[in-house]
Structures are given as C-alpha cells and as structure tokens.
Design a protein around this motif. Structure first.
Motif, PDB file in Angstrom:
ATOM      1  N   SER A  91     -26.099  10.272   5.624  1.00 34.38           N
ATOM      2  CA  SER A  91     -25.983   9.858   4.229  1.00 34.38           C
ATOM      3  C   SER A  91     -26.320  11.019   3.306  1.00 34.38           C
ATOM      4  O   SER A  91     -25.735  11.150   2.219  1.00 34.38           O
ATOM      5  CB  SER A  91     -26.901   8.661   3.948  1.00 34.38           C
ATOM      6  OG  SER A  91     -28.251   8.966   4.244  1.00 34.38           O
TER       7      SER A  91
ATOM      8  N   LYS B 171     -25.117   3.813   3.464  1.00 35.20           N
ATOM      9  CA  LYS B 171     -24.654   2.524   3.976  1.00 35.20           C
ATOM     10  C   LYS B 171     -25.522   1.410   3.379  1.00 35.20           C
ATOM     11  O   LYS B 171     -26.737   1.607   3.266  1.00 35.20           O
ATOM     12  CB  LYS B 171     -24.748   2.493   5.510  1.00 35.20           C
ATOM     13  CG  LYS B 171     -23.818   3.474   6.204  1.00 35.20           C
ATOM     14  CD  LYS B 171     -23.731   3.244   7.701  1.00 35.20           C
ATOM     15  CE  LYS B 171     -25.021   3.496   8.430  1.00 35.20           C
ATOM     16  NZ  LYS B 171     -24.870   3.363   9.911  1.00 35.20           N
ATOM     17  N   PRO B 172     -24.946   0.298   2.958  1.00 33.92           N
ATOM     18  CA  PRO B 172     -23.598  -0.200   3.244  1.00 33.92           C
ATOM     19  C   PRO B 172     -22.563   0.021   2.150  1.00 33.92           C
ATOM     20  O   PRO B 172     -21.636  -0.789   2.015  1.00 33.92           O
ATOM     21  CB  PRO B 172     -23.857  -1.695   3.433  1.00 33.92           C
ATOM     22  CG  PRO B 172     -24.925  -1.995   2.417  1.00 33.92           C
ATOM     23  CD  PRO B 172     -25.812  -0.769   2.411  1.00 33.92           C
TER      24      PRO B 172
ATOM     25  N   TYR C 210     -18.053   4.755   4.373  1.00 29.00           N
ATOM     26  CA  TYR C 210     -17.150   4.574   5.515  1.00 29.00           C
ATOM     27  C   TYR C 210     -15.792   5.213   5.219  1.00 29.00           C
ATOM     28  O   TYR C 210     -15.200   5.857   6.097  1.00 29.00           O
ATOM     29  CB  TYR C 210     -16.991   3.085   5.817  1.00 29.00           C
ATOM     30  CG  TYR C 210     -18.300   2.366   6.035  1.00 29.00           C
ATOM     31  CD1 TYR C 210     -18.913   2.350   7.289  1.00 29.00           C
ATOM     32  CD2 TYR C 210     -18.949   1.722   4.986  1.00 29.00           C
ATOM     33  CE1 TYR C 210     -20.126   1.699   7.483  1.00 29.00           C
ATOM     34  CE2 TYR C 210     -20.162   1.079   5.175  1.00 29.00           C
ATOM     35  CZ  TYR C 210     -20.744   1.073   6.424  1.00 29.00           C
ATOM     36  OH  TYR C 210     -21.946   0.442   6.619  1.00 29.00           O
TER      37      TYR C 210
ATOM     38  N   ASP D 106     -24.340  -3.404   8.480  1.00 30.97           N
ATOM     39  CA  ASP D 106     -23.556  -2.186   8.651  1.00 30.97           C
ATOM     40  C   ASP D 106     -22.115  -2.535   9.047  1.00 30.97           C
ATOM     41  O   ASP D 106     -21.139  -2.042   8.469  1.00 30.97           O
ATOM     42  CB  ASP D 106     -24.234  -1.336   9.735  1.00 30.97           C
ATOM     43  CG  ASP D 106     -23.708   0.088   9.809  1.00 30.97           C
ATOM     44  OD1 ASP D 106     -22.766   0.431   9.084  1.00 30.97           O
ATOM     45  OD2 ASP D 106     -24.263   0.860  10.617  1.00 30.97           O
TER      46      ASP D 106
END
Length: 250
Positions: free
Chosen positions: A155, A162-163, A168, A191
């Motif tokens: 991160s 996340k999330p 993603y 997640d």
C-alpha cells in the motif's frame, strides 16, 4: 479449466501466507504479565485493533500510514487499557520493549502449506503480493518466512490502501492484466469482497487467526466467493495454499 485461465495469483500476505501469531507469541510471553490478560488475548486484541485502525483511516480518507506507527499506537492504547499505562507510568513496559514488539511483526513464520503451495503456483502463474503495509515490512516478512513471490506490491508503494477498489485496479494496471485474468487469494473477507467488486475472481483461505468476527460457515455455505479453501492447521501441509494450487491446476 478456468476460462479465461488466470495469468496471475494475487495474495494477501500476513495471516493468509504467514502465521503472525505463532511468530509474535514467544516475545509476548517473555513480557511482564498483565492482570487478567494472557499473551494470546493481547495478540488477538492487537491484531483486531490494527484492522480497526486500517478501516477507520480508509473510511475517513486519511491515506496510508507506516504499519509500524499503526501497530505502536494500537499497542500503547491496549497497554494503557489493561493497566500498564504509558512508558512513563510503567518502566517494565519500556520504550525499548514496545519497539521490539512492533518490530517482531516483521519476523514471521509461514503456514505449513505456504512454501510448497507457492512453489507449485509459481511454476504456472505470476505470484504476486498485494497487501497493506510498507515495502520494508513485506521484504522482512518474505525473508524471515522464506516465502517466494515474483513481486511485492505494498500500500505504501501504490499510495492506496485495501479495500479501496483503486488499489486492485492499480495492481492490475501494473501487471498489464484484466480482472478476469487474475485470482485474489486471502484469509480476509473484506479484502476479497473489494477485489470481487472490480471483477477479480476470489479464493478464501480459512485460517484460525483471521476473520474471527465473520460467520465463515455461512460464507462457505452461501458460496460468497468463487472458492473456499480449508487452511487451518488440522489440514497440515495438505490444505491452504497446497489446495489452492491443486484447485488452480498447478
């Protein structure tokens, strides 16, 4: 055969691939005792407090934070709650000891199935970490646990947590892959729910240290994720990531 066949398997790291609790307990057991609080309970509360902080920061839009800073803040709060007070109040729980405890999160043991499962998967797919925390934390964890991945995405590196769906999508962009060309593997339902929202296929691995507030029997029964894998120690080296590899044809 999955269609389209996956090209990359994206993993959460801590709790999914590593047994953080067995790594932390020896040091906690050597610490000064706290009334009515076992080292095991302190470990569980510390982990739960960490997730509460991560979600709070995400919902408030505070951005990423060094995981060591988060762990230290949660530890200080727990120690004060359970009677140890601040560093100034209790010399037994000294600054040095608290720092050692925080750094212990960087040294982790693999689950019994992790090394073998990952090695099998690496023969067929890109195997990638996408996890909250710093790059240094990830490097320390994979070094101490002897786990091998093709690349590590933190991160800190991506500037997202996340999330957040954006993390993603950013990982997919870096891998030059479409969502349907990947599978996300994690021991955390939050997640996988976020990964599924952007079209990534999901595989839940049940670990005894994770998701204690989730009704996992319900999650499995209702088939919330594409796969549900038993990864608790009762399966030894045959469950967990070894089963992930088998299900994915590695």
């Amino acid at each position: 055969m999955l269609q389209p066949p996956p090209k990359a398997i994206i993993f959460d790291l801590m709790g999914t691939c590593t047994d953080w609790k067995s790594s932390l307990l020896p040091l906690l057991r050597s610490c000064p005792t706290l009334p009515h609080l076992s080292p095991e309970t302190l470990a569980d509360e510390w982990r739960a407090g960490f997730f509460e902080e991560i979600h709070r920061r995400f919902l408030s839009g505070d951005g990423t934070e060094d995981i060591d800073v988060t762990h230290r803040r949660v530890l200080d709060r727990l120690l004060e709650k359970h009677g140890a007070g601040t560093v100034e109040d209790d010399e037994a729980w000294s600054e040095e000891l608290r720092n050692r405890l925080v750094k212990q999160w960087h040294v982790q043991l693999p689950w019994p199935d992790s090394i073998s499962g990952l090695e099998q998967l690496k023969e067929k797919f890109f195997v990638v970490v996408l996890a909250n925390g710093t790059t240094r934390l990830q490097l320390d964890i994979v070094t101490s646990s002897r786990l091998s991945f093709h690349t590590l995405l933190s991160s800190q590196l991506l500037g997202l947590t996340k999330p957040d769906p954006k993390i993603y999508l950013r990982a997919l962009e870096l891998l030059s892959l479409k969502p349907e060309e990947t599978v996300m593997v994690a021991a955390h339902a939050y997640d996988l729910r976020a990964a599924a929202e952007v079209g990534i296929r999901t595989m839940y691995v049940r670990r005894e240290t994770e998701d204690r507030d989730e009704d996992l029997d319900k999650v499995e029964k209702e088939r919330e994720f594409d796969w549900f894998v038993e990864g608790r120690r009762t399966k030894g080296e045959e469950g967990g990531l070894v089963e992930v590899a088998r299900l994915l044809g590695a």
